[in-house]
Motif scaffolding. Sequence first.
Motif, PDB file in Angstrom:
ATOM      1  N   GLY A 294      22.131  25.893  -4.842  1.00 29.69           N
ATOM      2  CA  GLY A 294      20.952  25.753  -4.663  1.00 29.69           C
ATOM      3  C   GLY A 294      20.066  24.533  -5.216  1.00 29.69           C
ATOM      4  O   GLY A 294      19.695  24.682  -6.010  1.00 29.69           O
ATOM      5  N   SER A 295      20.531  23.939  -4.504  1.00 28.24           N
ATOM      6  CA  SER A 295      19.779  22.375  -4.246  1.00 28.24           C
ATOM      7  C   SER A 295      20.102  21.947  -5.294  1.00 28.24           C
ATOM      8  O   SER A 295      19.413  21.466  -6.463  1.00 28.24           O
ATOM      9  N   ASP A 296      21.300  21.091  -5.809  1.00 25.16           N
ATOM     10  CA  ASP A 296      22.013  20.695  -6.900  1.00 25.16           C
ATOM     11  C   ASP A 296      21.589  19.539  -7.390  1.00 25.16           C
ATOM     12  O   ASP A 296      21.000  18.687  -6.535  1.00 25.16           O
ATOM     13  N   PRO A 297      20.325  19.228  -8.440  1.00 24.20           N
ATOM     14  CA  PRO A 297      19.555  17.284  -8.359  1.00 24.20           C
ATOM     15  C   PRO A 297      20.106  16.700  -8.339  1.00 24.20           C
ATOM     16  O   PRO A 297      19.651  15.424  -7.947  1.00 24.20           O
ATOM     17  N   ASN A 298      21.926  16.467  -8.729  1.00 25.54           N
ATOM     18  CA  ASN A 298      22.629  15.377  -8.728  1.00 25.54           C
ATOM     19  C   ASN A 298      23.058  15.383  -7.048  1.00 25.54           C
ATOM     20  O   ASN A 298      23.583  14.343  -6.558  1.00 25.54           O
TER      21      ASN A 298
END
Length: 710
Positions: A187-191
């Motif tokens: 789900g579009s990990d910010p890292n």
Amino acid sequence: MSSLGGDGHDGVEGDEVDTLDGLIENIETAAKVPAKRRKTGIKSTVERLSSVLYAQGALPDELARLVDLLTIRAHLDQVSLASIVRNLYPSAKVADDVVLRLVGALGHGQLKASLPLQALFLRWLIMVYHLLENPTILSQAYGVLFNLIDTAAIRPQLCHLLALITRRKHVRPFRIQAILGLSRQTGSDPNLTALLRVFKNYYPEIIVGDITKGRAASFKHPDPSWREKLDEIQRKRSERYDDGAARNGFAINHDIGRPLIGAKTLFPAVHTFHAQETSVTLEEIDSAESLAGKLEKIELPSQLVAVLADPLLQKFMLLRPDAEASSRISNWLTACLADVASGDAETGLLLDILDVVHPYALATKTLPPLLLTSMGQFLSVWDGSIKRDAVLETLSFAPLIEFDGNTLEPLEHSILDNTAASQVALLKFYTLLLRRWTATTLAAETTAAPTPAATAIPKLIEHVNNLALTLTQTSPTVGTHLDLLDFYEAAAALYSKPKLLQLIDITIPPPLLVYTLHFSQSLVVVSRLSGVLAAYKLAWEAVMSPAVARQLTRRERDQIDTFNGFLMDLCNCLWRGRAFSTTDLNAQGCHIPPPVQATLAAYVAAAAAQAGASGLSLTTAFGLSYSPLLCLQSIAHVRKLEDEEMAMILTRHGGPVTQASLGQLANRGGLKLSWQEYRAGVLRHLEAQGFPGIPELMYNTMKNLMKTRR
């Protein structure tokens, strides 16, 4: 450190546990025994170890032993291991084997460290990245690290570390696809998004779409207070040991995890956007050999103003200058100055820029032309004291310009505040400027006078002559006199070069300054002044010889009689016993008026009669034997000769030495020494004691001594 072994839980007594080596040994022993079978607890020992690590850090051997404790599966509890990692402050560089041990402990398996501990390992590598003995060691393990990116428990720290070590060679299509696929699953990990943005910096034409526009993690330093403590430990050790750990400047500063302090936040990091797959970028350079081999193929970075802060980009711009690049840098500085002038930015911005321009000038030995042309605007908002040394050292790299009294008037107006300290600061600036201009003129290939050196340097020296006379009144101290001699020694060094002497007229110091320094209370001052005049005399002789192919200028001819007066007056004082005489050719009597001479002569005669010093008079009071500065050196020379001849003499000289007293001494069975031998010996003694100026002046001025020297 106070005793830490008083709780009686670990079965260790005395100072043994107070040493880091003893504490590590105790924990190594305890790690081999299961917790339930230990007779004593380990908690207090770990606490003491953490305290010692926090206070002094760990040396390389100690660090290696601790990392072994952390990475080898044993019987230590997770709380103790985590405490050790959090206090694992290295006091020196981090060796490759330590890094590889930690990388090898990452991943899945019974023999691997727990995932929370792995996250701490990665966090520690991020915080000590700037201390790695071999920064490329993590690059070599890039594949191992990247393949662990699907482990959620360590992904934030792992992405941060990968962002630090990623270089162009690491960005490959299969890795881009792996990040994109994992980002969709999570789900579009910010890292992952932040790491993908780093990849896009190298291949913007490959990574397209909206994936990098999403929410991304901010890779900040994990623990700024931990970094401050680490810096303190490193600084303390560097004060005790010089480990030669200075940055060599052959790699881009990729330390994106550590926020830059102060002014450098104004300057972007080096990035080459829109690079092609066949491009060679500056970010790939990691050694001097790499820079030399790829110099002609390297593409210019996108934001060249980073040259002001990045050592590698500075070297690149020096080795491969580019007019367009220089123009881009100037345009950026112009915009900053315009913002200040319009009120859109605070005036402190100019000083912040200077914080970065200063090391740039030191590294490149040049000053951006725009900063020089905008000096008036800069000086109008500068109070003349904040960061004065940095401002003056930066401006000392100004190129040769036509010099007159108004050239640096804005600078003088800003600095001078009716104090001697501001005048001394200005003098030191002019000394630096003269040295830079001398080097610039000497390096010029042409033998014709490079405009405006032929006029700028003499006018600069004339300008400082006036400043020097002012300083003799506002700050008549030995320290100020030595600062003045720094400048005139720089001028004398200039005149000692035949190439420069052919281009530049000689400008002598003002008479009042010469005589003021000659009657200084410091032998060092008098010696250095004499050395300066000796160098000037050699320069005059060179100009009037075939060695320098030019004629004396009218301005120089007007100075010759004055300079000859210096020589005659100083020789009359020091050597001939005729101080303040005006009867000799060129003698000026040190510009002492006759009424003053008469008063001084009467005073000295009365003092000599009271002391019973028959040889003392005003004319001899400044010679080798009676001068307050030289009498100790002179009698020390005689005492040394007497010590060498102790078995042959019956009596010693009482001092001070005169020509008559030497004859009387020999008649009484003392040292047999002629007047000429005595004075020549004193000159040799002065040279041996580190005061070569007076001997040099005498050897270059007195004809009988010239023959002796030859």
